[in-house]
Design a protein around this motif. Structure first.
Motif, short mmCIF file in Angstrom:
data_model
loop_
_atom_site.label_atom_id
_atom_site.label_comp_id
_atom_site.label_asym_id
_atom_site.label_seq_id
_atom_site.Cartn_x
_atom_site.Cartn_y
_atom_site.Cartn_z
N PHE A 2 0.85 -1.19 0.00
CA PHE A 2 0.00 0.00 0.00
C PHE A 2 0.89 1.24 0.00
CE2 PHE A 2 -2.20 3.34 2.43
CZ PHE A 2 -3.33 3.49 1.65
N SER A 3 0.66 2.13 -0.94
CA SER A 3 1.49 3.34 -1.05
C SER A 3 0.69 4.63 -0.99
CB SER A 3 2.28 3.32 -2.36
OG SER A 3 1.40 3.23 -3.48
N GLY A 4 -0.61 4.52 -1.09
CA GLY A 4 -1.44 5.73 -1.14
C GLY A 4 -1.79 6.23 0.24
N PRO A 5 -2.41 7.41 0.33
CA PRO A 5 -2.84 7.96 1.62
C PRO A 5 -4.10 7.26 2.11
CG PRO A 5 -3.56 9.39 -0.15
CD PRO A 5 -2.73 8.31 -0.80
N LEU A 6 -4.36 7.41 3.39
CA LEU A 6 -5.62 6.93 3.97
C LEU A 6 -6.66 8.04 3.81
CD1 LEU A 6 -4.34 5.28 7.27
CD2 LEU A 6 -5.00 4.12 5.14
N THR A 7 -7.85 7.66 3.39
CA THR A 7 -8.89 8.65 3.15
C THR A 7 -10.21 8.19 3.77
OG1 THR A 7 -9.51 7.58 1.06
CG2 THR A 7 -7.85 9.34 0.96
N ARG A 8 -11.13 9.10 3.91
CA ARG A 8 -12.45 8.74 4.41
C ARG A 8 -13.12 7.76 3.45
NH1 ARG A 8 -15.01 10.79 8.44
NH2 ARG A 8 -17.01 10.30 7.51
N GLU A 9 -13.79 6.76 4.04
CA GLU A 9 -14.50 5.74 3.29
C GLU A 9 -13.57 4.98 2.34
OE1 GLU A 9 -17.92 7.47 1.45
OE2 GLU A 9 -18.79 8.15 3.35
N GLY A 10 -12.30 4.92 2.69
CA GLY A 10 -11.35 4.18 1.86
C GLY A 10 -11.58 2.68 1.93
N GLY A 69 -13.79 3.62 6.86
CA GLY A 69 -13.02 2.83 5.91
C GLY A 69 -13.26 1.34 6.11
N ARG A 70 -12.58 0.53 5.28
CA ARG A 70 -12.71 -0.93 5.38
C ARG A 70 -11.40 -1.59 4.99
NH1 ARG A 70 -14.84 -5.65 1.98
NH2 ARG A 70 -14.05 -4.40 0.24
N PHE A 71 -10.87 -2.39 5.93
CA PHE A 71 -9.70 -3.21 5.66
C PHE A 71 -10.16 -4.67 5.60
CE2 PHE A 71 -7.77 0.59 7.36
CZ PHE A 71 -6.55 0.68 6.71
N LEU A 72 -9.89 -5.35 4.49
CA LEU A 72 -10.31 -6.74 4.31
C LEU A 72 -9.13 -7.58 3.87
CD1 LEU A 72 -12.49 -8.96 4.10
CD2 LEU A 72 -12.93 -8.18 1.75
#
Length: 216
Positions: free
Chosen positions: A18-26, A46-49
């Motif tokens: 993962f290289s991108g920023p964390l965002t709302r509803e990511g 957000g959601r991590f799966l």
């Protein structure tokens, strides 16, 4: 049984860095977040799966209502972060540290904390079901009004723990090397403790029942 090694994860081969920023509803599906620090970001809902987080630091930040489903965490630090109303399912946390973190109203089910340190963590009104704490240190953890069901503390230290108005069902505290309560002795109904722990808690229980103990 908690997974102790990264390569043993059933989804390890599918993970992408993962290289991108964390965002709302990511939406973070099958990602590996590692060796990074996140500052004061707003990344709620957000959601991590089926993901892994290793050697990550979250400094402050707002992650309310984020979901962690089948997530593996190792050496992850949460400092002053808002994790209120988050959902944790089938998640392993190994060697983590949480300090000044909000987990109020969170839902944790089938979660394993291994060798973690909790300092002033707010579990108020949270729901914990089938959660295992092993080799953890919990200082000033606030479980007031929380519901703990099938929760085990093995080889743990609990210091200045608050249990006021908490509801315990099949909670095993026998493995706690230290069981220090600031309040909530009455909430131990539904917990299993040892005789030695009972003796340590006797003064607080006497105060609760209005019993005067003659020290002579």
């Amino acid at each position: 049984m908690a997974v102790r090694e990264f390569d043993d994860l059933p989804y390890a081969r599918y993970l992408e860095d993962f290289s991108g920023p964390l965002t709302r509803e990511g939406d973070y599906d099958t990602v590996h977040v590692r060796d990074v620090e996140f500052g004061d970001v707003d990344a709620g809902n957000g959601r991590f799966l089926e993901s892994a987080l290793t050697s990550v630091t979250f400094e402050a930040g707002r992650y309310r209502r984020t979901r962690f489903n089948d997530v593996w965490m190792r050496s992850v630090r949460w400092v002053g972060s808002d994790l209120g109303e988050t959902e944790w399912l089938h998640t392993d946390v190994d060697g983590g540290a949480l300090s000044g973190v909000r987990l109020d109203g969170a839902l944790l089910r089938q979660v394993v904390f291994q060798g973690c340190k909790f300092d002033s963590v707010n579990f108020r009104a949270a729901k914990l079901r089938e959660v295992t704490f092993t080799g953890c240190v919990l200082r000033a953890a606030d479980f007031a009004e929380a519901t703990l069901t099938d929760v085990t503390f093995d080889d743990c230290v609990l210091n200045e723990t608050r249990l006021g108005r908490a509801e315990l069902k099949n909670v095993d505290l026998r493995g706690a090397r230290e069981l220090g309560l600031t309040d909530g002795v009455a909430s131990l109904r539904g917990a299993t403790i040892t005789r030695l722990q009972l003796l340590d808690l006797a003064p607080a229980m006497a105060d609760l029942l209005g019993i005067t103990v003659d020290k002579h």
